[in-house]
Write a protein that holds these residues in place. Sequence first.
Motif, short mmCIF file in Angstrom:
data_model
loop_
_atom_site.label_atom_id
_atom_site.label_comp_id
_atom_site.label_asym_id
_atom_site.label_seq_id
_atom_site.Cartn_x
_atom_site.Cartn_y
_atom_site.Cartn_z
N ALA A 286 0.81 -1.21 0.00
CA ALA A 286 0.00 0.00 0.00
C ALA A 286 0.85 1.26 0.00
CB ALA A 286 -0.92 0.00 1.22
N ASP B 123 0.24 3.49 -2.91
CA ASP B 123 -1.07 4.13 -2.87
C ASP B 123 -1.09 5.29 -1.87
OD1 ASP B 123 -2.58 2.17 -4.65
OD2 ASP B 123 -1.74 0.85 -3.12
N VAL B 124 -0.27 5.20 -0.83
CA VAL B 124 -0.13 6.34 0.08
C VAL B 124 0.52 7.52 -0.65
CG1 VAL B 124 0.92 7.15 2.23
CG2 VAL B 124 -0.04 4.85 2.11
N VAL C 74 -2.21 9.13 -2.56
CA VAL C 74 -3.06 9.94 -1.68
C VAL C 74 -2.37 11.27 -1.36
CG1 VAL C 74 -4.08 10.08 0.62
CG2 VAL C 74 -4.27 7.97 -0.70
N CYS D 163 -1.12 11.87 5.25
CA CYS D 163 -0.52 10.56 4.98
C CYS D 163 0.04 9.92 6.24
CB CYS D 163 0.56 10.68 3.91
SG CYS D 163 -0.08 10.98 2.26
N LEU E 244 -2.91 8.52 7.95
CA LEU E 244 -3.35 7.36 7.17
C LEU E 244 -2.44 6.17 7.41
CD1 LEU E 244 -5.21 6.15 5.00
CD2 LEU E 244 -3.64 7.07 3.27
N ILE F 189 -3.61 2.61 8.96
CA ILE F 189 -3.43 1.36 8.23
C ILE F 189 -2.69 0.34 9.08
CG2 ILE F 189 -2.25 0.30 6.27
CD1 ILE F 189 -2.84 2.83 4.67
N SER G 254 -4.09 -2.01 -0.44
CA SER G 254 -3.74 -1.31 -1.68
C SER G 254 -4.95 -1.15 -2.58
CB SER G 254 -2.62 -2.06 -2.40
OG SER G 254 -2.33 -1.46 -3.64
N LEU H 145 -7.42 1.49 -1.14
CA LEU H 145 -7.01 2.87 -1.36
C LEU H 145 -7.19 3.28 -2.82
CD1 LEU H 145 -3.79 3.11 0.85
CD2 LEU H 145 -6.06 4.03 1.35
#
Length: 205
Positions: A38, A41-42, A45, A72, A75, A79, A103, A106
Amino acid sequence: MTVFIQYLVNGLSMGSVYAIIALGYTMVYGIAKMLNFAHGDVIMVGAYVSFCATSYLGLPGWVSVILSCVVCTVLGVLIEGLAYKPLRQAGPLAVLITAIGVSYFLQNAAQLLWGATPKNFTSLVTFPVPEFLAKFNVSAVSLVTIVACLVIMAGLMFFTGKTKMGKAMRAVSEDKAAAQLMGINVNRTISMTFAIGSALAAIAG
């Protein structure tokens, strides 16, 4: 010569972005011993948060970067606490599947929020390039990226080598059980690792 300098600086700039991404990724892998799928994907974001802050809210570029880092970081901690912490003693396959699931979550959440159409992202760097570099067609964004990467690497080296939390991270990376016996809070250390890694992902985004 001009073209060579231009490509050299652009290459260093792109490599600096990859280095910032790798720093956050390897921190999580080195300490938590898990592949955080992930992480990319962060980064996404973080880029969207910065885009929304500048395009919709009209905030300055540096404020959007700080806001992106804060979002982030929160987040990343969420997570880790909700998805990865319950699997601390689970096998690697369970953690791997969970990381892939986070992943996908998100990715689809971002598509629902912002859609799939490309977004025009204006440059956050507006200062003029020094004259001796401008003649080589070097952009201000490239310079800022390289300098930011060097500062981040120096800061991380100082953090892991000189601070109490950094030494705790190194101890957890070597042996979690022994670190816990020495009084180190392993869960808090891993959460801090995810927080720092996610903040670096936001900067890279």
